[in-house]
Design a protein around this motif. Structure first.
Motif, short mmCIF file in Angstrom:
data_model
loop_
_atom_site.label_atom_id
_atom_site.label_comp_id
_atom_site.label_asym_id
_atom_site.label_seq_id
_atom_site.Cartn_x
_atom_site.Cartn_y
_atom_site.Cartn_z
N LEU A 1 0.86 -1.18 0.00
CA LEU A 1 0.00 0.00 0.00
C LEU A 1 0.90 1.23 0.00
CD1 LEU A 1 -2.91 1.19 0.32
CD2 LEU A 1 -2.47 1.19 2.80
N LEU A 2 0.64 2.16 -0.92
CA LEU A 2 1.48 3.35 -1.07
C LEU A 2 0.86 4.55 -0.37
CD1 LEU A 2 2.47 2.95 -4.83
CD2 LEU A 2 3.74 2.20 -2.80
N SER A 3 1.68 5.58 -0.19
CA SER A 3 1.24 6.78 0.52
C SER A 3 0.17 7.55 -0.24
CB SER A 3 2.44 7.69 0.80
OG SER A 3 3.12 8.01 -0.41
N ASP A 4 0.00 7.28 -1.55
CA ASP A 4 -1.07 7.93 -2.31
C ASP A 4 -2.34 7.08 -2.32
OD1 ASP A 4 -0.35 5.88 -3.94
OD2 ASP A 4 0.09 7.10 -5.71
N ASN A 5 -2.37 6.08 -1.40
CA ASN A 5 -3.54 5.22 -1.19
C ASN A 5 -3.82 4.30 -2.38
OD1 ASN A 5 -5.45 4.37 0.71
ND2 ASN A 5 -7.09 5.48 -0.31
N GLN B 1 13.89 6.84 -7.27
CA GLN B 1 13.88 8.04 -8.10
C GLN B 1 12.85 9.07 -7.65
OE1 GLN B 1 16.26 8.28 -10.40
NE2 GLN B 1 16.93 6.20 -9.88
N THR B 2 12.15 8.80 -6.56
CA THR B 2 11.13 9.74 -6.10
C THR B 2 11.10 9.80 -4.58
OG1 THR B 2 8.77 10.29 -6.13
CG2 THR B 2 9.34 7.96 -6.11
N THR B 3 10.77 10.96 -4.05
CA THR B 3 10.61 11.12 -2.60
C THR B 3 9.17 11.47 -2.24
OG1 THR B 3 11.23 13.47 -2.78
CG2 THR B 3 12.99 11.88 -2.29
N SER B 4 8.32 11.61 -3.24
CA SER B 4 6.94 12.03 -2.99
C SER B 4 6.02 10.86 -2.66
CB SER B 4 6.39 12.78 -4.21
OG SER B 4 6.40 11.94 -5.36
#
Length: 368
Positions: free
Chosen positions: A315-319, A349-352
């Motif tokens: 599960l990712l932080s963007d739901n 490659q991403t921190t978002s």
């Protein structure tokens, strides 16, 4: 259910103790309401116990609830493992009973750990993907003694991954289970304090490796290396640890392995809002690999831990959800993911976007 006196020759696995079993006035072997196993019965025979009071419960009835799906207290899609949880809860209860019995006592019931705890944990090492399954059982780990069991299991896994033979793995498991045994000698008012400890209390807490060392030193037949693991598990490669502040060359290999298992479990397993998922915890271990932990043991632990996370669904932080494809960077716990849309996402490659939780692993199947 009424208690019944049963000759030890007639006791079978699955029976429940109706009273605590005490060979003398000072020592409790098994607590009341303990479900008996073959190892426990064998231990009672060695203590020359002739009969015990039990609440008889047929093995078929005792085992029936294993097949029932367990209530999920975490993410609604997370799977659990009833059979593993039953085995785990049983050994955690026994371990907790031993720890509680030891509180403020000046001896270590080493045989109970060796004859009851070790065989159960060694059997659990055969569970597929044990590391990730332990993480998914985290919502059910409500006892502080689970930490000792977890560290014993993780240390045993590292020992196996290192290719050590069974006697060494046995010593590592026992070292892990008993690494905090010295805390039984610290006042509960300090150990269980919910508010911030004073500087004086922190210094008292830091004495637990010494207390544990003195307890294990009184055991004449303890396996070699366990006493060093208990004394040195808070030491660090750069000399920043305690209680002696020694550096890498002076730290016993067992202590180096227990240190990794101890920190990893603290980061992931305890019921605390600061807990991290496996990916974040492994990233911290990697970052401390050369300063705090032995790099060789760290590499073995991290490599095998990451391997168990291949093809996991997260599960990712963007739901949103995604599947782990592989880990593209050497010694990095940030994977390349495949989203449900089919698009790829490299977390290096991403921190978002970050991983919030593990939903399932490659070998997860719904309980039957």
């Amino acid at each position: 259910m009424e208690k019944v006196a049963v000759s030890l020759d007639e006791v079978i696995p699955g029976m429940i103790t109706a009273e605590s079993i005490m060979p003398n006035e000072k020592q409790i072997i098994l607590q009341k309401n303990t479900e008996l196993t073959t190892n426990m019965i064998d231990l009672l025979k060695k203590w020359k116990i002739e009969s015990i009071y039990v609440k008889y419960q047929q093995a078929a009835v005792s085992q029936a609830h294993i097949k029932k799906p367990l209530p999920v207290k975490s993410h609604q899609l997370r799977l659990t493992y009833p059979s593993l949880q039953k085995k785990y809860n049983q050994v955690a209860q026994i371990s907790g009973n031993i720890f509680e019995h030891m509180r403020n006592m000046e001896y270590l019931p080493y045989d109970l750990f060796r004859q009851l705890i070790y065989p159960a944990l060694y059997d659990l090492l055969d569970e597929p993907e044990l590391l990730t399954r332990l993480y998914q059982l985290k919502p059910f780990m409500n006892d502080i003694h689970c930490h000792a069991v977890n560290v014993g299991l993780i240390a045993g896994l590292i020992g196996r991954w290192c290719g050590f033979k069974e006697p060494v793995v046995q010593s590592l498991i026992l070292s892990g289970v008993m690494h905090d045994i010295g805390k039984t000698q610290i006042p509960p008012s300090i150990l269980k304090k919910s508010t911030v400890h004073t500087l004086e209390e922190k210094e008292i807490l830091k004495l637990h490796p010494f207390y544990g060392y003195y307890l294990i030193k009184s055991v004449p037949d303890a396996f070699p290396g366990i006493e060093c693991a208990i004394l040195q598990h808070h030491e660090r490669e750069d000399g920043s640890g305690y209680p002696q502040g020694i550096k890498s060359a002076a730290i016993h290999p067992f202590a180096k392995i227990i240190a990794i298992a101890d920190v990893y479990d603290t980061l992931t397993m305890s019921n605390d809002k600061k807990n991290l998922n496996l990916f974040s915890a492994l990233e911290i271990i990697i970052n401390k690999m050369f300063l705090k932990f032995d790099p060789d043991y760290c590499k073995i632990f991290v490599r095998n831990a990451l391997h168990s996370l291949n093809r996991a669904t997260v599960l990712l932080s963007d739901n949103t959800q995604a599947d782990v494809l592989y880990f593209p960077c050497f010694m990095s716990a940030k994977p390349l993911l495949k989203r449900t849309t089919g698009a790829s996402l490299d977390l290096n490659q991403t921190t978002s976007i970050s991983i919030i939780d593990i939903i399932s692993t490659s070998s997860c199947t719904a309980p039957s």
